[in-house]
Design a protein around this motif. Structure first.
Motif, PDB file in Angstrom:
ATOM      1  N   THR A 104       0.856  -1.188   0.000  1.00  0.00           N
ATOM      2  CA  THR A 104       0.000   0.000   0.000  1.00  0.00           C
ATOM      3  C   THR A 104       0.889   1.233   0.000  1.00  0.00           C
ATOM      4  OG1 THR A 104      -1.726  -1.159   1.242  1.00  0.00           O
ATOM      5  CG2 THR A 104      -1.806   1.239   1.246  1.00  0.00           C
ATOM      6  N   TYR A 105       0.527   2.230  -0.803  1.00  0.00           N
ATOM      7  CA  TYR A 105       1.293   3.474  -0.841  1.00  0.00           C
ATOM      8  C   TYR A 105       0.320   4.651  -0.891  1.00  0.00           C
ATOM      9  CZ  TYR A 105       0.229   3.339  -5.861  1.00  0.00           C
ATOM     10  OH  TYR A 105      -0.427   3.287  -7.071  1.00  0.00           O
ATOM     11  N   THR A 106       0.771   5.802  -0.450  1.00  0.00           N
ATOM     12  CA  THR A 106      -0.018   7.028  -0.544  1.00  0.00           C
ATOM     13  C   THR A 106       0.536   7.888  -1.675  1.00  0.00           C
ATOM     14  OG1 THR A 106       1.381   8.152   1.087  1.00  0.00           O
ATOM     15  CG2 THR A 106      -0.591   7.045   1.907  1.00  0.00           C
ATOM     16  N   TYR A 107      -0.293   8.782  -2.187  1.00  0.00           N
ATOM     17  CA  TYR A 107       0.130   9.690  -3.247  1.00  0.00           C
ATOM     18  C   TYR A 107      -0.793  10.902  -3.250  1.00  0.00           C
ATOM     19  CZ  TYR A 107      -3.753   7.686  -5.950  1.00  0.00           C
ATOM     20  OH  TYR A 107      -4.990   7.280  -6.368  1.00  0.00           O
ATOM     21  N   ARG A 108      -0.386  11.952  -3.962  1.00  0.00           N
ATOM     22  CA  ARG A 108      -1.164  13.189  -3.964  1.00  0.00           C
ATOM     23  C   ARG A 108      -2.022  13.366  -5.215  1.00  0.00           C
ATOM     24  NH1 ARG A 108       3.223  17.705  -1.853  1.00  0.00           N
ATOM     25  NH2 ARG A 108       3.859  16.605   0.049  1.00  0.00           N
ATOM     26  N   ASP A 109      -1.517  12.874  -6.332  1.00  0.00           N
ATOM     27  CA  ASP A 109      -2.223  13.093  -7.598  1.00  0.00           C
ATOM     28  C   ASP A 109      -1.704  12.086  -8.618  1.00  0.00           C
ATOM     29  OD1 ASP A 109      -3.897  14.174  -9.456  1.00  0.00           O
ATOM     30  OD2 ASP A 109      -3.111  16.215  -9.330  1.00  0.00           O
ATOM     31  N   ILE A 110      -2.246  12.148  -9.822  1.00  0.00           N
ATOM     32  CA  ILE A 110      -1.852  11.261 -10.906  1.00  0.00           C
ATOM     33  C   ILE A 110      -1.263  12.090 -12.046  1.00  0.00           C
ATOM     34  CG2 ILE A 110      -2.714   9.691 -12.689  1.00  0.00           C
ATOM     35  CD1 ILE A 110      -2.637   8.336 -10.091  1.00  0.00           C
ATOM     36  N   THR A 111      -0.148  11.635 -12.628  1.00  0.00           N
ATOM     37  CA  THR A 111       0.440  12.330 -13.768  1.00  0.00           C
ATOM     38  C   THR A 111      -0.401  12.091 -15.017  1.00  0.00           C
ATOM     39  OG1 THR A 111       1.816  10.472 -14.499  1.00  0.00           O
ATOM     40  CG2 THR A 111       2.718  11.896 -12.775  1.00  0.00           C
ATOM     41  N   LYS A 112      -0.077  12.798 -16.099  1.00  0.00           N
ATOM     42  CA  LYS A 112      -0.791  12.619 -17.358  1.00  0.00           C
ATOM     43  C   LYS A 112      -0.617  11.203 -17.900  1.00  0.00           C
ATOM     44  CE  LYS A 112      -0.629  17.482 -18.776  1.00  0.00           C
ATOM     45  NZ  LYS A 112      -0.142  18.451 -19.803  1.00  0.00           N
ATOM     46  N   LYS A 113       0.474  10.554 -17.503  1.00  0.00           N
ATOM     47  CA  LYS A 113       0.730   9.181 -17.943  1.00  0.00           C
ATOM     48  C   LYS A 113       0.068   8.140 -17.028  1.00  0.00           C
ATOM     49  CE  LYS A 113       5.092  10.184 -20.279  1.00  0.00           C
ATOM     50  NZ  LYS A 113       6.542   9.852 -20.389  1.00  0.00           N
ATOM     51  N   GLY A 114      -0.636   8.628 -15.992  1.00  0.00           N
ATOM     52  CA  GLY A 114      -1.369   7.713 -15.118  1.00  0.00           C
ATOM     53  C   GLY A 114      -0.589   7.205 -13.929  1.00  0.00           C
ATOM     54  N   LYS A 115       0.607   7.760 -13.683  1.00  0.00           N
ATOM     55  CA  LYS A 115       1.413   7.307 -12.554  1.00  0.00           C
ATOM     56  C   LYS A 115       1.206   8.222 -11.343  1.00  0.00           C
ATOM     57  CE  LYS A 115       4.975   5.139 -15.406  1.00  0.00           C
ATOM     58  NZ  LYS A 115       6.424   5.039 -15.709  1.00  0.00           N
ATOM     59  N   PRO A 116       1.338   7.671 -10.119  1.00  0.00           N
ATOM     60  CA  PRO A 116       1.100   8.486  -8.926  1.00  0.00           C
ATOM     61  C   PRO A 116       2.213   9.491  -8.666  1.00  0.00           C
ATOM     62  CG  PRO A 116       1.840   6.292  -8.309  1.00  0.00           C
ATOM     63  CD  PRO A 116       1.617   6.264  -9.792  1.00  0.00           C
ATOM     64  N   LYS A 117       1.821  10.683  -8.200  1.00  0.00           N
ATOM     65  CA  LYS A 117       2.787  11.709  -7.818  1.00  0.00           C
ATOM     66  C   LYS A 117       3.086  11.599  -6.325  1.00  0.00           C
ATOM     67  CE  LYS A 117       1.335  15.260 -11.167  1.00  0.00           C
ATOM     68  NZ  LYS A 117       0.779  16.643 -11.300  1.00  0.00           N
ATOM     69  N   PHE A 118       4.359  11.790  -5.975  1.00  0.00           N
ATOM     70  CA  PHE A 118       4.797  11.798  -4.568  1.00  0.00           C
ATOM     71  C   PHE A 118       4.362  10.532  -3.835  1.00  0.00           C
ATOM     72  CE2 PHE A 118       3.888  16.220  -5.879  1.00  0.00           C
ATOM     73  CZ  PHE A 118       5.187  16.713  -5.886  1.00  0.00           C
ATOM     74  N   ALA A 119       4.562   9.394  -4.488  1.00  0.00           N
ATOM     75  CA  ALA A 119       4.173   8.116  -3.879  1.00  0.00           C
ATOM     76  C   ALA A 119       5.087   7.791  -2.707  1.00  0.00           C
ATOM     77  CB  ALA A 119       4.237   7.004  -4.919  1.00  0.00           C
ATOM     78  N   SER A 120       4.489   7.274  -1.635  1.00  0.00           N
ATOM     79  CA  SER A 120       5.241   6.934  -0.423  1.00  0.00           C
ATOM     80  C   SER A 120       4.729   5.610   0.142  1.00  0.00           C
ATOM     81  CB  SER A 120       5.103   8.040   0.626  1.00  0.00           C
ATOM     82  OG  SER A 120       5.826   7.717   1.807  1.00  0.00           O
ATOM     83  N   PHE A 121       5.647   4.710   0.452  1.00  0.00           N
ATOM     84  CA  PHE A 121       5.307   3.394   0.989  1.00  0.00           C
ATOM     85  C   PHE A 121       4.612   3.525   2.347  1.00  0.00           C
ATOM     86  CE2 PHE A 121       6.617  -0.082   3.859  1.00  0.00           C
ATOM     87  CZ  PHE A 121       6.076  -1.173   3.189  1.00  0.00           C
ATOM     88  N   VAL A 122       3.579   2.692   2.551  1.00  0.00           N
ATOM     89  CA  VAL A 122       2.876   2.647   3.832  1.00  0.00           C
ATOM     90  C   VAL A 122       3.124   1.314   4.535  1.00  0.00           C
ATOM     91  CG1 VAL A 122       0.640   2.753   5.000  1.00  0.00           C
ATOM     92  CG2 VAL A 122       1.089   4.236   3.042  1.00  0.00           C
ATOM     93  N   ARG A 123       2.808   0.217   3.858  1.00  0.00           N
ATOM     94  CA  ARG A 123       2.972  -1.112   4.471  1.00  0.00           C
ATOM     95  C   ARG A 123       2.783  -2.195   3.422  1.00  0.00           C
ATOM     96  NH1 ARG A 123      -2.159   0.358   7.197  1.00  0.00           N
ATOM     97  NH2 ARG A 123      -3.846  -0.232   5.792  1.00  0.00           N
ATOM     98  N   VAL A 124       3.193  -3.401   3.807  1.00  0.00           N
ATOM     99  CA  VAL A 124       2.891  -4.564   3.000  1.00  0.00           C
ATOM    100  C   VAL A 124       1.445  -4.947   3.283  1.00  0.00           C
ATOM    101  CG1 VAL A 124       3.424  -6.987   2.556  1.00  0.00           C
ATOM    102  CG2 VAL A 124       5.259  -5.393   3.085  1.00  0.00           C
ATOM    103  N   ARG A 125       0.683  -5.153   2.248  1.00  0.00           N
ATOM    104  CA  ARG A 125      -0.711  -5.550   2.425  1.00  0.00           C
ATOM    105  C   ARG A 125      -0.751  -7.055   2.613  1.00  0.00           C
ATOM    106  NH1 ARG A 125      -5.374  -2.672   3.666  1.00  0.00           N
ATOM    107  NH2 ARG A 125      -7.141  -4.072   3.341  1.00  0.00           N
ATOM    108  N   PRO A 126      -1.190  -7.529   3.777  1.00  0.00           N
ATOM    109  CA  PRO A 126      -1.203  -8.966   4.006  1.00  0.00           C
ATOM    110  C   PRO A 126      -2.175  -9.677   3.069  1.00  0.00           C
ATOM    111  CG  PRO A 126      -2.407  -7.831   5.731  1.00  0.00           C
ATOM    112  CD  PRO A 126      -1.735  -6.781   4.904  1.00  0.00           C
ATOM    113  N   PRO A 127      -1.889 -10.915   2.703  1.00  0.00           N
ATOM    114  CA  PRO A 127      -2.802 -11.652   1.833  1.00  0.00           C
ATOM    115  C   PRO A 127      -4.138 -11.860   2.512  1.00  0.00           C
ATOM    116  CG  PRO A 127      -1.136 -13.111   2.773  1.00  0.00           C
ATOM    117  CD  PRO A 127      -0.739 -11.714   3.138  1.00  0.00           C
ATOM    118  N   GLU A 128      -5.206 -11.780   1.721  1.00  0.00           N
ATOM    119  CA  GLU A 128      -6.558 -11.955   2.282  1.00  0.00           C
ATOM    120  C   GLU A 128      -7.163 -13.256   1.782  1.00  0.00           C
ATOM    121  OE1 GLU A 128      -8.782  -8.499   1.233  1.00  0.00           O
ATOM    122  OE2 GLU A 128      -7.471  -7.148   2.303  1.00  0.00           O
TER     123      GLU A 128
END
Length: 278
Positions: free
Chosen positions: A254-278
């Protein structure tokens, strides 16, 4: 090949290559954009829990894997299918995840969990109708472990912003907006929106990018892949311990971000945690 050999081969194949669980069809949210008439939506708090579908007999994750809840936890649940979130409290996701992932459920841990329901799969009528039905069902079931999440209306975007600020100030995640007139829907649809002070998403780890400078000998960034196939490097938000022992290739993060670039990639992405398998 004889009939007996064919049967034995089939049994062996299913044992070695088990049939993967089918993920349930559920509604997924888009991101809220300003300018909507919020009076057309019902609003609820966004819970940082684990999505779970009650199929009338057992709880399954959004990937279709069984959730091994104690028998007493679901004993009073109805035979009607439900969609909701397993939740303990704000800021308790790690404890919840450890509890839900147990194959042998621990009673003391599960006593802290509640199943907050917000949808009736395949039910007729508008979302307003279904939300009312959920309230009635929760009252009828009368279980301390099943509750209908509170749905409410706001009059304008200013009221929505004040509500969001109040939830976030109490360490909540954000808000969900569901069109009040929407029929039952599945897949990603604008009938359901999420509003958070900071956006987040999940991606699959493809590779570890070696670190440079002070991170020589450690992970410098993760190469991750978004659900739509786009790849990008996730290089911030990690502790030194996480860089020394990074999330494994193939895991979901899981990561956080502020916006999406014109190419569809996240801006200012930052790691939060590993998402455990469900």
């Amino acid at each position: 090949m004889s009939y007996i050999k064919t049967c034995l081969l089939l049994v062996f194949t299913l044992w070695v290559f088990p049939v993967f669980a089918k993920a349930p069809d559920i509604l997924l949210a888009h991101i809220y954009q300003q300018g909507l008439d919020v009076r057309e939506y019902l609003v609820s708090e966004k819970l940082d829990g684990i999505r779970a579908v009650w199929d009338g007999k057992q709880l399954v994750s959004r990937q279709g894997h069984p959730i091994h809840a104690p028998v007493w936890f679901t004993k009073q649940f109805s035979a009607q299918a439900l969609d909701g979130e397993l939740w303990i409290a704000r800021g308790q996701f790690e404890l919840l995840s450890a509890t839900v992932r147990q194959t042998v459920p621990e009673d003391a841990a599960w006593q802290k969990v509640t199943y907050y329901v917000f949808e009736l799969p395949d039910a007729a009528g508008s979302f307003s109708d279904r939300a009312w039905q959920l309230e009635q069902l929760a009252r009828k079931v009368n279980s301390p472990y099943l509750k209908a999440i509170k749905q409410f209306q706001v009059q304008d975007e200013q009221s929505l912003k004040r509500t969001l600020d109040s939830v976030v100030a109490k360490h909540g995640e954000g808000l969900m907006l569901h069109r009040a007139d929407a029929p039952y829907l599945t897949g990603r649809n604008h009938a359901l929106l999420k509003l958070k002070p900071q956006l987040d998403a999940e991606a699959k780890v493809i590779a570890h990018v070696p670190g440079k400078g002070k991170y020589v000998g450690k992970m410098g960034a993760l190469l991750v892949e978004m659900p739509d196939g786009l790849q990008f490097k996730l290089g911030t938000g990690f502790t030194d311990a996480e860089r020394a022992n990074p999330p494994p290739v193939g895991s979901q993060v899981t990561y956080t971000y502020r916006d999406i670039t014109k190419k569809g990639k996240p801006k200012f992405a930052s790691f939060v945690r590993v998402r455990p398998p469900e």
